[in-house]
Design an enzyme around this catalytic site. Structure first.
Site, mmCIF file in Angstrom:
data_model
loop_
_atom_site.group_PDB
_atom_site.id
_atom_site.type_symbol
_atom_site.label_atom_id
_atom_site.label_comp_id
_atom_site.label_asym_id
_atom_site.label_seq_id
_atom_site.Cartn_x
_atom_site.Cartn_y
_atom_site.Cartn_z
ATOM 1 N N LEU A 9 38.018 28.796 40.765
ATOM 2 C CA LEU A 9 38.355 30.109 40.225
ATOM 3 C C LEU A 9 39.857 30.291 40.103
ATOM 4 O O LEU A 9 40.595 30.199 41.091
ATOM 5 C CB LEU A 9 37.782 31.207 41.128
ATOM 6 C CG LEU A 9 36.274 31.168 41.373
ATOM 7 C CD1 LEU A 9 35.871 32.285 42.324
ATOM 8 C CD2 LEU A 9 35.505 31.293 40.059
ATOM 9 N N ASP A 10 40.312 30.561 38.896
ATOM 10 C CA ASP A 10 41.700 30.902 38.667
ATOM 11 C C ASP A 10 41.999 32.245 39.336
ATOM 12 O O ASP A 10 41.097 33.054 39.557
ATOM 13 C CB ASP A 10 41.948 30.985 37.157
ATOM 14 C CG ASP A 10 43.358 31.422 36.820
ATOM 15 O OD1 ASP A 10 44.306 30.834 37.369
ATOM 16 O OD2 ASP A 10 43.502 32.355 36.005
ATOM 17 N N ILE A 11 43.266 32.482 39.633
ATOM 18 C CA ILE A 11 43.658 33.737 40.276
ATOM 19 C C ILE A 11 44.285 34.710 39.283
ATOM 20 O O ILE A 11 43.755 35.792 39.032
ATOM 21 C CB ILE A 11 44.646 33.468 41.433
ATOM 22 C CG1 ILE A 11 43.976 32.600 42.519
ATOM 23 C CG2 ILE A 11 45.112 34.804 42.037
ATOM 24 C CD1 ILE A 11 42.746 33.234 43.161
#
Length: 226
Positions: A9-11
């Protein structure tokens, strides 16, 4: 449907609103240093910053040239004298305490955790800034591990970045992994380069020619995919 076990998951602008955090942090720092800090000035900084990152991704400059250089260019544009080293340091500190969650971020993290997925934060940026933002925003507890590009020695979309992540997690089967993020140039291209399925978070209805596995407009739509 493929049964994924591990989600990358990208932030920034996927779970946390980096655009808003940047706007607040930049405005605060510019004001504190007596530089133009109205809406137009902040927009100019953002454009300059984007140019520096694009030059870095093309291999035209080193990464360490970005942090102070963007503020030097900004000051020159407005014909201002400024201690750009001090501004750069103050900005890093200010950005690390700014965090605004994307709508639905906590709900989807709760859902994915309850379903037993292994969640990994995969983000470009300065390690000190990103770790602090992730912790202070309250989302740290949902992740099995956090991988910041500076600590990994590589950044998205480089294949070596995801190789590093995979070397440090239990799952080794790439068909059971999914990259989720908003950036075509880092998240999506990174997944493609690494032979990992991708899910493009695209709330602004942008267009692309990349071959993407899934596309969502809201984070809640992940529930229907997994």
């Amino acid at each position: 449907m493929v049964k994924y076990t591990s989600l990358f998951l990208d932030i920034d602008n996927t779970l946390l609103d980096f655009t808003k955090a940047e706007e607040v942090a930049v405005g605060t720092v510019l004001k504190n240093h007596g530089l133009p800090h109205n809406e137009a000035a902040i927009a100019k900084y953002s454009a300059i910053n984007q140019t520096y990152w694009e030059r870095f991704e093309k291999g035209e400059i080193e990464k360490n040239e970005i942090y102070e250089g963007r503020f030097r260019t900004f000051a020159e544009f407005f014909n201002q004298k400024a201690d750009t080293a001090a501004i750069s340091e103050d900005y890093k500190n200010e950005l690390s305490v700014q965090y605004f969650k994307i709508d639905g971020a906590i709900d989807i993290l709760e859902y994915l955790t309850a379903k037993g997925y292994r969640l990994y934060a995969t983000t470009n940026g300065l390690a000190s800034t990103q770790y602090r933002r992730i912790k202070n925003s309250g989302i740290e507890k949902y992740f099995d591990d956090i991988f910041v590009s500076e600590s990994a020695g590589h950044q998205k979309p480089e294949k070596e970045y995801f190789d590093y992540v995979i070397d440090n997690i239990p799952e080794k089967d790439r068909s059971k992994m999914l990259v989720v993020g908003d950036s075509l140039s880092s998240d999506i291209l990174g997944g493609i380069n690494s032979n990992i399925d991708t899910c493009w978070f695209n709330p602004n209805h942008k267009k692309t020619e990349y071959k993407i596995t899934y596309e969502i407009k809201k984070l809640s739509e992940l529930e229907n995919l997994l």
